[in-house]
Structure formats: C-alpha cells, structure tokens
Write a protein that holds these residues in place. Structure first.
Motif, PDB file in Angstrom:
ATOM      1  N   VAL A   5       0.873  -1.076   0.081  1.00 56.45           N
ATOM      2  CA  VAL A   5      -0.110   0.070  -0.168  1.00 56.45           C
ATOM      3  C   VAL A   5       0.828   1.356   0.089  1.00 56.45           C
ATOM      4  CG1 VAL A   5      -2.156  -0.970   0.991  1.00 56.45           C
ATOM      5  CG2 VAL A   5      -0.273  -0.273   2.453  1.00 56.45           C
ATOM      6  N   GLY A   6       0.282   2.260   0.362  1.00 53.58           N
ATOM      7  CA  GLY A   6       1.026   3.633   0.047  1.00 53.58           C
ATOM      8  C   GLY A   6       0.881   4.855   1.134  1.00 53.58           C
ATOM      9  N   ALA A   7       0.566   5.898   0.528  1.00 53.75           N
ATOM     10  CA  ALA A   7       0.566   7.278   1.175  1.00 53.75           C
ATOM     11  C   ALA A   7      -0.521   7.260   2.066  1.00 53.75           C
ATOM     12  CB  ALA A   7       0.437   8.214   0.311  1.00 53.75           C
ATOM     13  N   VAL A   8      -1.769   6.729   1.944  1.00 51.49           N
ATOM     14  CA  VAL A   8      -2.974   6.940   2.790  1.00 51.49           C
ATOM     15  C   VAL A   8      -2.441   6.334   4.072  1.00 51.49           C
ATOM     16  CG1 VAL A   8      -5.318   6.272   3.275  1.00 51.49           C
ATOM     17  CG2 VAL A   8      -4.602   6.973   1.025  1.00 51.49           C
ATOM     18  N   HIS A   9      -1.672   4.993   4.153  1.00 51.86           N
ATOM     19  CA  HIS A   9      -1.404   4.397   5.348  1.00 51.86           C
ATOM     20  C   HIS A   9      -0.244   5.139   5.895  1.00 51.86           C
ATOM     21  CE1 HIS A   9      -4.116   0.881   4.056  1.00 51.86           C
ATOM     22  NE2 HIS A   9      -3.443   0.320   5.140  1.00 51.86           N
ATOM     23  N   ALA A  10       0.669   5.512   5.286  1.00 50.28           N
ATOM     24  CA  ALA A  10       1.845   6.272   5.714  1.00 50.28           C
ATOM     25  C   ALA A  10       1.363   7.389   6.630  1.00 50.28           C
ATOM     26  CB  ALA A  10       2.657   6.562   4.723  1.00 50.28           C
ATOM     27  N   LEU A  11       0.372   8.287   5.990  1.00 54.40           N
ATOM     28  CA  LEU A  11      -0.095   9.351   6.767  1.00 54.40           C
ATOM     29  C   LEU A  11      -1.104   8.871   7.955  1.00 54.40           C
ATOM     30  CD1 LEU A  11       0.989  10.923   4.238  1.00 54.40           C
ATOM     31  CD2 LEU A  11      -0.849  12.380   4.350  1.00 54.40           C
TER      32      LEU A  11
ATOM     33  N   ALA B  80       6.527  11.542   7.021  1.00 49.37           N
ATOM     34  CA  ALA B  80       7.458  11.475   5.886  1.00 49.37           C
ATOM     35  C   ALA B  80       8.695  10.603   6.010  1.00 49.37           C
ATOM     36  CB  ALA B  80       8.137  13.228   5.957  1.00 49.37           C
ATOM     37  N   LYS B  81       8.775   9.948   7.457  1.00 51.63           N
ATOM     38  CA  LYS B  81       9.937   9.027   7.458  1.00 51.63           C
ATOM     39  C   LYS B  81       9.415   7.528   6.945  1.00 51.63           C
ATOM     40  CE  LYS B  81      11.672  11.460  11.391  1.00 51.63           C
ATOM     41  NZ  LYS B  81      11.973  11.517  13.070  1.00 51.63           N
ATOM     42  N   ILE B  82       8.402   7.316   6.636  1.00 46.90           N
ATOM     43  CA  ILE B  82       7.755   5.989   6.546  1.00 46.90           C
ATOM     44  C   ILE B  82       8.041   5.706   4.857  1.00 46.90           C
ATOM     45  CG2 ILE B  82       5.743   4.383   6.812  1.00 46.90           C
ATOM     46  CD1 ILE B  82       4.650   6.345   8.801  1.00 46.90           C
ATOM     47  N   ASP B  83       9.289   5.507   4.510  1.00 45.30           N
ATOM     48  CA  ASP B  83       9.727   5.483   3.272  1.00 45.30           C
ATOM     49  C   ASP B  83       9.027   4.115   2.656  1.00 45.30           C
ATOM     50  OD1 ASP B  83      11.119   6.340   0.873  1.00 45.30           O
ATOM     51  OD2 ASP B  83      12.188   4.650   1.218  1.00 45.30           O
TER      52      ASP B  83
ATOM     53  N   LEU C  55       6.304   2.901   2.642  1.00 45.80           N
ATOM     54  CA  LEU C  55       4.872   3.146   1.903  1.00 45.80           C
ATOM     55  C   LEU C  55       5.124   4.347   0.930  1.00 45.80           C
ATOM     56  CD1 LEU C  55       2.942   2.745   5.010  1.00 45.80           C
ATOM     57  CD2 LEU C  55       3.472   0.929   3.491  1.00 45.80           C
ATOM     58  N   LEU C  56       5.690   5.338   1.372  1.00 43.33           N
ATOM     59  CA  LEU C  56       5.913   6.382   0.296  1.00 43.33           C
ATOM     60  C   LEU C  56       6.487   6.259  -0.964  1.00 43.33           C
ATOM     61  CD1 LEU C  56       6.530   9.281   3.034  1.00 43.33           C
ATOM     62  CD2 LEU C  56       4.288   8.763   1.745  1.00 43.33           C
ATOM     63  N   SER C  57       7.514   5.375  -0.816  1.00 38.67           N
ATOM     64  CA  SER C  57       7.986   4.826  -1.845  1.00 38.67           C
ATOM     65  C   SER C  57       7.387   3.947  -3.083  1.00 38.67           C
ATOM     66  CB  SER C  57       9.594   4.444  -1.829  1.00 38.67           C
ATOM     67  OG  SER C  57       9.168   2.961  -1.042  1.00 38.67           O
TER      68      SER C  57
ATOM     69  N   GLN D 282       5.457  11.637  -5.590  1.00 38.84           N
ATOM     70  CA  GLN D 282       6.602  11.972  -4.611  1.00 38.84           C
ATOM     71  C   GLN D 282       6.159  12.993  -3.738  1.00 38.84           C
ATOM     72  OE1 GLN D 282      10.323  12.780  -6.474  1.00 38.84           O
ATOM     73  NE2 GLN D 282      11.365  12.987  -4.551  1.00 38.84           N
ATOM     74  N   LEU D 283       5.970  12.608  -2.568  1.00 40.12           N
ATOM     75  CA  LEU D 283       5.560  13.428  -1.376  1.00 40.12           C
ATOM     76  C   LEU D 283       6.618  13.300  -0.359  1.00 40.12           C
ATOM     77  CD1 LEU D 283       1.881  11.455  -0.367  1.00 40.12           C
ATOM     78  CD2 LEU D 283       2.324  13.762  -1.301  1.00 40.12           C
ATOM     79  N   ASN D 284       6.830  14.904  -0.036  1.00 36.05           N
ATOM     80  CA  ASN D 284       7.755  15.247   0.640  1.00 36.05           C
ATOM     81  C   ASN D 284       7.129  15.694   1.845  1.00 36.05           C
ATOM     82  OD1 ASN D 284       6.908  17.855   0.140  1.00 36.05           O
ATOM     83  ND2 ASN D 284       8.885  18.241  -1.038  1.00 36.05           N
ATOM     84  N   GLU D 285       7.657  16.145   3.110  1.00 31.57           N
ATOM     85  CA  GLU D 285       7.174  16.424   4.399  1.00 31.57           C
ATOM     86  C   GLU D 285       6.145  17.578   4.251  1.00 31.57           C
ATOM     87  OE1 GLU D 285       8.565  18.333   8.674  1.00 31.57           O
ATOM     88  OE2 GLU D 285      10.042  17.046   7.412  1.00 31.57           O
ATOM     89  N   GLN D 286       6.610  18.913   3.209  1.00 34.37           N
ATOM     90  CA  GLN D 286       5.807  19.879   3.175  1.00 34.37           C
ATOM     91  C   GLN D 286       4.479  19.454   2.228  1.00 34.37           C
ATOM     92  OE1 GLN D 286       6.679  22.705   4.325  1.00 34.37           O
ATOM     93  NE2 GLN D 286       4.763  23.525   3.883  1.00 34.37           N
ATOM     94  N   LYS D 287       4.437  18.583   1.344  1.00 30.72           N
ATOM     95  CA  LYS D 287       3.203  18.250   0.737  1.00 30.72           C
ATOM     96  C   LYS D 287       2.531  17.489   1.578  1.00 30.72           C
ATOM     97  CE  LYS D 287       5.214  18.481  -3.737  1.00 30.72           C
ATOM     98  NZ  LYS D 287       5.741  17.740  -5.019  1.00 30.72           N
ATOM     99  N   ILE D 288       3.026  16.509   2.531  1.00 24.81           N
ATOM    100  CA  ILE D 288       2.484  15.853   3.585  1.00 24.81           C
ATOM    101  C   ILE D 288       1.533  16.857   4.371  1.00 24.81           C
ATOM    102  CG2 ILE D 288       2.458  14.206   5.526  1.00 24.81           C
ATOM    103  CD1 ILE D 288       4.651  12.870   3.910  1.00 24.81           C
ATOM    104  N   LEU D 289       2.267  17.844   4.779  1.00 24.04           N
ATOM    105  CA  LEU D 289       1.696  18.732   5.953  1.00 24.04           C
ATOM    106  C   LEU D 289       0.592  19.437   5.159  1.00 24.04           C
ATOM    107  CD1 LEU D 289       1.582  20.661   8.399  1.00 24.04           C
ATOM    108  CD2 LEU D 289       3.305  21.967   7.365  1.00 24.04           C
ATOM    109  N   GLY D 290       0.449  19.703   3.739  1.00 25.23           N
ATOM    110  CA  GLY D 290      -0.513  20.203   3.140  1.00 25.23           C
ATOM    111  C   GLY D 290      -1.833  19.423   3.123  1.00 25.23           C
ATOM    112  N   ILE D 291      -1.582  18.093   2.846  1.00 22.33           N
ATOM    113  CA  ILE D 291      -2.517  17.023   3.176  1.00 22.33           C
ATOM    114  C   ILE D 291      -3.324  17.188   4.295  1.00 22.33           C
ATOM    115  CG2 ILE D 291      -3.467  14.720   2.860  1.00 22.33           C
ATOM    116  CD1 ILE D 291      -1.063  14.569   0.434  1.00 22.33           C
TER     117      ILE D 291
END
Length: 389
Positions: free
Chosen positions: A258-264, A357-360, A362-364, A369-378
C-alpha cells in the motif's frame, strides 16, 4: 521485472468454515495449542467456542486474551514470553486485525533468543517453528493473508509495521458468520480499511497484472456490499461480500503493498490512538486528491469499478468522481470527515508530517513523490475539511 506472489498454504472460505478448524489442527499434528484473541471476544464466548471445538482432540489449550485496542510492541513481547514458556507448537489467532497480528508475530518470534533486532525492524524474521492458523472476525485488515503486522511503539509514540513472509499462516479460515456480530462502527471502519488496501494496491508501484485482479474484484464487491453490512449487520450476503473484499484486498496488499494513505495514517494511530480504519477512511480522499493526479488511467479504471461512470473520453474527470465518492462514503457510513473532529489540534500537524515523511517503505510505493511539506498540506486539508479548502 521478477515478481513473487504469496498466499497462506491453506486458504479456506465459506459460511460454516469455522467448524473445520479441528480437522486443520489434526492435520498440523499439534501437541499444545495457544488461542490468541481479545477481551471482547472472550467475553462474548467466541474464545470458548474455539476451546470447545478443540476439546474432543484431547490437545491441551492455553489462552492469551490480553489484547484491548491496537497492540503495542510491549504487548507482543509479553505474548511471546508467555506462550514460549507454555511450549505451544500451534497458535490460533481469532479476532480482528489486532489479535491476528499478535498471533502471527508471536508464532514467528517464539524460539528466538533475542527479540530486539526483530522488534526494531533491523532484522527480518526468516523462519518460524510454531504453526499458525488465523480466523478473522472482522472484514477489513486482511491480516489473515498478509505478511505485515502493525504495532504501536510507546516510546516513540509511532506505529511501525513488521514485514516477513513467515507471517503468512499455515491456514487462513474465513467464515463470514463470525463477522455477523461485528458492531456497525467497526464494520464501517474495517470495511473502508479493506477498500483502502484495494485502491492503494491497485495504483502501487509494486502492483502487477495479477495483484490488480485481486484489487479490482475487491473494489467491485466493496461498493455493492459495504452499506448493507454496516446498516444491516445480519445481512449474511453482505457479510459474505465484505469477507471477500477483506481477503482479496489483503492478498493484493501482501503482494503489491500500500502507500501514502497508510503512511499518513500511522501518526494518527501512534500518537493519538485513532483506530486504523478510521484514520485511513478520513485521510483517503485528501490523499487521493493529490496523488491521483499521477495515475489518471487507474482513476478511470477505479471509477468504472465503483460504478461511477465511464470516463474514458474525459479521463481527467475520473479523479474528481472518485474523490467525491470517498467523501460521500464517510457520510454514508457515519465516519468523521476532519482531523478536527478527532480532537487533533492544528499545532500537531507539523509533527505528524515529520513522522509520516519518514515512512519510506510506503511512500516509495506511491506513484507521486510526497515530501514533508506536501504531506503537511494534506493534513491541513484534512483538518479543515472539504468545506474549508
């Protein structure tokens, strides 16, 4: 590219499949059985049903039911020490994702002299000497067919996943009748968790034509069964459908990830102790609003699977339809829409973004490509809600 595809040695599905447990125990030649479950299922007699089923086999049993809420590494260590001392050679996990994660991780860790490198994730568990059977009582995590187990790290206030092929049980027995008594809130949260597995694995970088078959079927079954299962829990047909959703999506998760949803979602569980399914459900539309821009073709497919329309001639409209569906789902299932509703303060968002942002791992696996700033925006969007964006 070379792709592996893994499943439990035995995958048994069907109404009444619970009754075959004794035969499975016999086939594994168990000499002493540990039953791992939670306090709630012990209270309503489900654990006793397992004990009663085993009794005619004259095989000694012990129970471990110290699980309440989502498990921690400390609880896992306690389970390993307790059941290792009991010298059990078969562990049966019955319950939701928490109980199943504890059961399969305990089976994998029993016999290991030093747990620390495994619990920290520095080393992968390569072998298992204790047999394992898993029986889910919810339709969501798909833990019975995955190579993941999730635990809270109380010291760091985060959730971390352990991953190992030996987490796949010797037998997964899925009996939809075991899910009928599942409360509506848990049914909703766990059901959307399964949907998250299906849609994230479908767009995952590690997806394959085979995993996509499982993801697709899970999404199609989800949209036609989730409302019935949540709002009419005794609807066995809907329960059967959601049990398939959970297991099919779990197989896709196990092999594509899985990916970004789980990471966040991890910081919500680790720091604020929000249920995993609720975290995923709430964050999913806000995450896909961003990452969906890089997988237009897949969004067209997903819109079709969810019966939202044919967007082949206007592919750029598919993402909006899918995100709208996700928001509507929260309404339909009485789930929260915003982080503010969960009493998460806006001042916590930067810390959460730093953690996520450290949960590479899942993010990878996410095609954006989500970085810390984009994650904060979400997170900020999820805090304000749709009306505040």
């Amino acid at each position: 590219m070379i792709h592996d595809f893994r499943m439990p040695a035995v995958f048994r599905f069907g109404v009444g499949a619970f009754a075959t447990l004794a035969k499975e125990i016999e086939s594994l030649g168990a000499r002493k059985v540990a039953i791992v479950s939670d306090k709630g299922l012990e209270k309503v007699g489900v654990v006793q049903r397992v004990v009663d089923l085993i009794e005619p086999l004259s095989v000694p049993t012990v129970t471990y039911t110290n699980i309440a809420g989502e498990p921690t590494f400390q609880l896992l260590q306690d389970a390993v020490e307790t059941l290792q001392a009991e010298k059990c050679d078969l562990i049966i996990g019955i319950g939701g994702g928490s109980a199943l994660d504890v059961a399969k991780a305990t089976a994998a860790l029993c016999g290991k002299s030093n747990l620390a490198p495994y619990l920290s994730g520095e080393e992968t568990i390569e072998s298992r000497t204790v047999k394992c059977i898993l029986l889910p009582t919810t339709s969501g995590t798909g833990s019975e067919v995955t190579m993941n187990a999730i635990f809270g790290d109380e010291e760091q206030q985060v959730k971390r996943g352990l991953v190992s092929p030996v987490f796949l049980p010797d037998a997964a027995i899925i009996d939809p009748e075991l899910t009928v008594s599942c409360p509506s809130r848990v049914t909703a949260a766990s059901g959307v968790d399964a949907f998250t597995h299906a849609i994230e694995s479908y767009i995952a970088i590690k997806s394959t034509p085979l995993t996509k078959v499982y993801s697709e079927r899970a999404m199609k079954l989800f949209t036609s069964n989730i409302t019935g299962a949540v709002h009419n829990g005794s609807d066995l047909e809907a329960r059967v459908g959601m049990s398939w959703v959970s297991s099919l999506a779990g197989v896709a998760l196990a092999n594509a990830g899985v990916g970004a949803v789980h990471a966040l979602a991890y910081p919500l569980g680790g720091t604020f102790h929000i249920e995993h399914g609720v975290s995923n459900a709430l964050l999913m539309p806000y995450v896909f609003e961003v990452i969906g821009k890089t997988c237009t073709k897949e969004m067209v497919d997903v819109a079709s699977f969810l019966q939202l329309g044919d967007f082949k001639s206007q592919p750029n409209e598919a993402l909006k339809a899918v995100v709208d569906y996700m928001h509507q789902l929260l309404d339909d299932l009485d789930l929260p829409h915003t982080l503010a509703e969960l009493d998460i303060g806006e001042d916590s968002l930067p810390m959460m973004a730093k953690q996520a942002a450290k949960i590479d791992r899942l993010l990878s696996n996410t095609p954006y490509q989500l970085n810390e700033q984009k994650i904060l925006g979400i997170y900020q969007s999820a805090f304000k809600g749709r009306e505040g964006i």
